[in-house]
Design a protein around this motif. Structure first.
Motif, PDB file in Angstrom:
ATOM      1  N   GLU A   1     -15.231  -1.922  -3.519  1.00  0.00           N
ATOM      2  CA  GLU A   1     -16.300  -1.358  -4.149  1.00  0.00           C
ATOM      3  C   GLU A   1     -15.998  -1.805  -5.867  1.00  0.00           C
ATOM      4  OE1 GLU A   1     -17.593   1.380  -1.698  1.00  0.00           O
ATOM      5  OE2 GLU A   1     -18.137  -0.730   0.110  1.00  0.00           O
ATOM      6  N   LYS A   2     -14.929  -0.311  -5.679  1.00  0.00           N
ATOM      7  CA  LYS A   2     -14.284   0.017  -7.148  1.00  0.00           C
ATOM      8  C   LYS A   2     -14.117  -1.089  -8.097  1.00  0.00           C
ATOM      9  CE  LYS A   2     -14.211   4.825  -7.203  1.00  0.00           C
ATOM     10  NZ  LYS A   2     -13.272   5.809  -8.065  1.00  0.00           N
ATOM     11  N   THR A   3     -13.990  -1.174  -9.549  1.00  0.00           N
ATOM     12  CA  THR A   3     -12.782  -2.619 -10.077  1.00  0.00           C
ATOM     13  C   THR A   3     -11.677  -2.155 -10.200  1.00  0.00           C
ATOM     14  OG1 THR A   3     -15.198  -2.682 -11.236  1.00  0.00           O
ATOM     15  CG2 THR A   3     -13.031  -4.018 -12.093  1.00  0.00           C
ATOM     16  N   PRO A   4     -10.707  -3.127  -9.388  1.00  0.00           N
ATOM     17  CA  PRO A   4      -9.714  -2.551  -9.731  1.00  0.00           C
ATOM     18  C   PRO A   4      -8.794  -2.801 -11.028  1.00  0.00           C
ATOM     19  CG  PRO A   4      -9.602  -4.855  -9.477  1.00  0.00           C
ATOM     20  CD  PRO A   4     -10.317  -4.476  -9.712  1.00  0.00           C
ATOM     21  N   GLU A   5      -7.808  -1.781 -11.397  1.00  0.00           N
ATOM     22  CA  GLU A   5      -6.672  -2.081 -12.938  1.00  0.00           C
ATOM     23  C   GLU A   5      -6.103  -2.093 -12.777  1.00  0.00           C
ATOM     24  OE1 GLU A   5      -5.810   1.818 -13.254  1.00  0.00           O
ATOM     25  OE2 GLU A   5      -8.305   2.668 -12.441  1.00  0.00           O
TER      26      GLU A   5
ATOM     27  N   HIS B   1      -1.220   6.873  -2.966  1.00  0.00           N
ATOM     28  CA  HIS B   1      -2.616   6.320  -2.231  1.00  0.00           C
ATOM     29  C   HIS B   1      -3.705   5.219  -2.941  1.00  0.00           C
ATOM     30  CE1 HIS B   1      -2.328   9.607  -0.001  1.00  0.00           C
ATOM     31  NE2 HIS B   1      -2.004  10.801  -1.360  1.00  0.00           N
ATOM     32  N   SER B   2      -3.021   3.991  -3.966  1.00  0.00           N
ATOM     33  CA  SER B   2      -3.686   3.429  -3.817  1.00  0.00           C
ATOM     34  C   SER B   2      -2.713   1.818  -3.008  1.00  0.00           C
ATOM     35  CB  SER B   2      -3.274   3.118  -5.065  1.00  0.00           C
ATOM     36  OG  SER B   2      -2.324   3.352  -6.068  1.00  0.00           O
ATOM     37  N   ALA B   3      -3.014   0.524  -3.536  1.00  0.00           N
ATOM     38  CA  ALA B   3      -2.533  -1.025  -3.286  1.00  0.00           C
ATOM     39  C   ALA B   3      -2.041  -2.175  -3.573  1.00  0.00           C
ATOM     40  CB  ALA B   3      -3.117  -1.246  -1.769  1.00  0.00           C
TER      41      ALA B   3
ATOM     42  N   TYR C   1      -5.765  -1.350  -6.316  1.00  0.00           N
ATOM     43  CA  TYR C   1      -6.416  -0.442  -6.447  1.00  0.00           C
ATOM     44  C   TYR C   1      -6.993   0.455  -4.719  1.00  0.00           C
ATOM     45  CZ  TYR C   1      -8.357  -5.498  -6.151  1.00  0.00           C
ATOM     46  OH  TYR C   1      -8.422  -7.186  -6.390  1.00  0.00           O
ATOM     47  N   GLU C   2      -7.921   1.450  -4.967  1.00  0.00           N
ATOM     48  CA  GLU C   2      -7.855   3.089  -4.633  1.00  0.00           C
ATOM     49  C   GLU C   2      -7.717   2.509  -3.221  1.00  0.00           C
ATOM     50  OE1 GLU C   2     -10.372   5.714  -5.316  1.00  0.00           O
ATOM     51  OE2 GLU C   2     -10.390   5.319  -7.761  1.00  0.00           O
ATOM     52  N   LEU C   3      -7.442   3.061  -2.328  1.00  0.00           N
ATOM     53  CA  LEU C   3      -6.987   3.864  -0.776  1.00  0.00           C
ATOM     54  C   LEU C   3      -8.281   4.517  -0.354  1.00  0.00           C
ATOM     55  CD1 LEU C   3      -3.120   3.197   0.072  1.00  0.00           C
ATOM     56  CD2 LEU C   3      -5.471   1.222  -0.105  1.00  0.00           C
ATOM     57  N   LYS C   4      -9.072   3.707   0.450  1.00  0.00           N
ATOM     58  CA  LYS C   4     -10.643   5.072   0.764  1.00  0.00           C
ATOM     59  C   LYS C   4      -9.629   5.877   2.407  1.00  0.00           C
ATOM     60  CE  LYS C   4     -13.586   1.299   0.453  1.00  0.00           C
ATOM     61  NZ  LYS C   4     -14.841   0.808   1.570  1.00  0.00           N
ATOM     62  N   LYS C   5      -8.765   5.472   3.312  1.00  0.00           N
ATOM     63  CA  LYS C   5      -8.116   5.731   4.048  1.00  0.00           C
ATOM     64  C   LYS C   5      -7.175   5.091   4.559  1.00  0.00           C
ATOM     65  CE  LYS C   5     -12.210   7.665   6.419  1.00  0.00           C
ATOM     66  NZ  LYS C   5     -13.059   8.341   7.130  1.00  0.00           N
TER      67      LYS C   5
ATOM     68  N   ALA D   1       0.935  -1.182   0.040  1.00  0.00           N
ATOM     69  CA  ALA D   1       0.144  -0.311   0.106  1.00  0.00           C
ATOM     70  C   ALA D   1       0.972   0.989   0.145  1.00  0.00           C
ATOM     71  CB  ALA D   1      -1.162  -0.168   0.765  1.00  0.00           C
ATOM     72  N   ASN D   2       0.643   2.144  -0.903  1.00  0.00           N
ATOM     73  CA  ASN D   2       1.184   3.543  -1.128  1.00  0.00           C
ATOM     74  C   ASN D   2       0.554   4.521  -0.844  1.00  0.00           C
ATOM     75  OD1 ASN D   2       2.654   5.668  -1.802  1.00  0.00           O
ATOM     76  ND2 ASN D   2       2.810   5.194  -4.222  1.00  0.00           N
ATOM     77  N   THR D   3       0.650   5.141   0.431  1.00  0.00           N
ATOM     78  CA  THR D   3      -0.399   6.354   1.346  1.00  0.00           C
ATOM     79  C   THR D   3       0.701   7.898   1.276  1.00  0.00           C
ATOM     80  OG1 THR D   3       1.614   5.475   3.107  1.00  0.00           O
ATOM     81  CG2 THR D   3      -1.767   4.583   3.205  1.00  0.00           C
ATOM     82  N   THR D   4       1.695   7.519   0.645  1.00  0.00           N
ATOM     83  CA  THR D   4       2.205   9.058   0.090  1.00  0.00           C
ATOM     84  C   THR D   4       1.687   9.454  -1.345  1.00  0.00           C
ATOM     85  OG1 THR D   4       4.149   7.854  -1.206  1.00  0.00           O
ATOM     86  CG2 THR D   4       4.423   7.727   1.109  1.00  0.00           C
ATOM     87  N   ASN D   5       2.935  10.190  -1.251  1.00  0.00           N
ATOM     88  CA  ASN D   5       1.842  11.777  -2.764  1.00  0.00           C
ATOM     89  C   ASN D   5       2.523  10.911  -3.685  1.00  0.00           C
ATOM     90  OD1 ASN D   5      -0.263  13.469  -1.268  1.00  0.00           O
ATOM     91  ND2 ASN D   5       1.339  14.358  -0.479  1.00  0.00           N
ATOM     92  N   GLU D   6       3.714  10.078  -3.629  1.00  0.00           N
ATOM     93  CA  GLU D   6       4.554  10.272  -4.665  1.00  0.00           C
ATOM     94  C   GLU D   6       4.543   8.333  -5.373  1.00  0.00           C
ATOM     95  OE1 GLU D   6       8.603   9.536  -3.931  1.00  0.00           O
ATOM     96  OE2 GLU D   6       8.631   9.505  -2.286  1.00  0.00           O
ATOM     97  N   THR D   7       4.378   8.397  -6.643  1.00  0.00           N
ATOM     98  CA  THR D   7       4.774   6.616  -7.337  1.00  0.00           C
ATOM     99  C   THR D   7       6.056   6.580  -6.798  1.00  0.00           C
ATOM    100  OG1 THR D   7       3.087   7.499  -9.174  1.00  0.00           O
ATOM    101  CG2 THR D   7       4.581   5.425  -9.388  1.00  0.00           C
ATOM    102  N   LEU D   8       5.712   5.003  -6.133  1.00  0.00           N
ATOM    103  CA  LEU D   8       6.983   4.563  -6.264  1.00  0.00           C
ATOM    104  C   LEU D   8       6.990   3.464  -6.524  1.00  0.00           C
ATOM    105  CD1 LEU D   8       6.218   3.647  -2.771  1.00  0.00           C
ATOM    106  CD2 LEU D   8       7.161   5.540  -3.726  1.00  0.00           C
TER     107      LEU D   8
END
Length: 164
Positions: A79-83, A103-105, A68-72, A32-39
């Motif tokens: 609930e959203k379709t993963p990419e 902000h995705s996993a 997957y998007e992260l909620k918090k 899970a990437n909770t930062t503001n940068e692409t890793l």
């Protein structure tokens, strides 16, 4: 008589099948990437793991990586379709690199019908802990099997997360 027989058959069938519905579960492994940068993540898996690896080989149909998007923080939004995540193979199919957007996993593996306790546990169904290393170059993190449990922690629904 026919009017009573058919509902009774459905009731018996439902009584036999419904208890079997909840017998299967999946433990998913996420970065899970909770930062503001692409890793950028580099993964090296065993070259010939056997028939039932835990971690995905993205060049094979059953091993695609999904974002997957992260909620918090580390609440994955199922609930959203993963990419699908595109990966770059390095020297062979078991060594690859991919990006995790802010902000995705990304799901990197699955363990079916078993609970994850530690990397060297006995896994049922012939499962193999096929990870050799995970590298997060921006954070200077190098994870190998002996340090895996220091980074990956259980979250909700028995899923396992490494949070950056």
């Amino acid at each position: 008589m026919k009017k009573l027989f058919l509902p009774a058959c459905y009731l018996i069938l439902a009584t036999c099948i419904l208890p079997l519905q909840g017998c299967s579960w999946v433990c998913r492994f996420f970065i899970a990437n909770t930062t503001n940068e692409t890793l950028e993540i580099e993964m090296k898996l065993m070259d010939a793991p056997g028939s039932f690896p835990i971690f995905h080989y993205p060049k094979y149909y059953y091993g695609k990586l999904y974002r997957y998007e992260l909620k918090k923080e580390i609440n994955v939004n199922f609930e959203k379709t993963p990419e699908e995540v595109k990966s770059d193979t390095l020297e062979n199919f078991s060594h690859y690199r991919f990006s995790i957007l802010p902000h995705s996993a990304v799901e990197i593996g699955q363990l079916q019908n078993d609970n994850y306790e530690k990397h060297d546990q006995y896994f049922i169904n012939g499962r193999i802990f096929n990870l050799e290393k995970i590298v997060v170059s921006q954070k200077k993190i190098n994870i190998v099997p002996s340090t895996f449990d220091n980074y990956f922690k259980k979250g909700k629904n028995n899923d396992v997360y490494f949070v950056l």
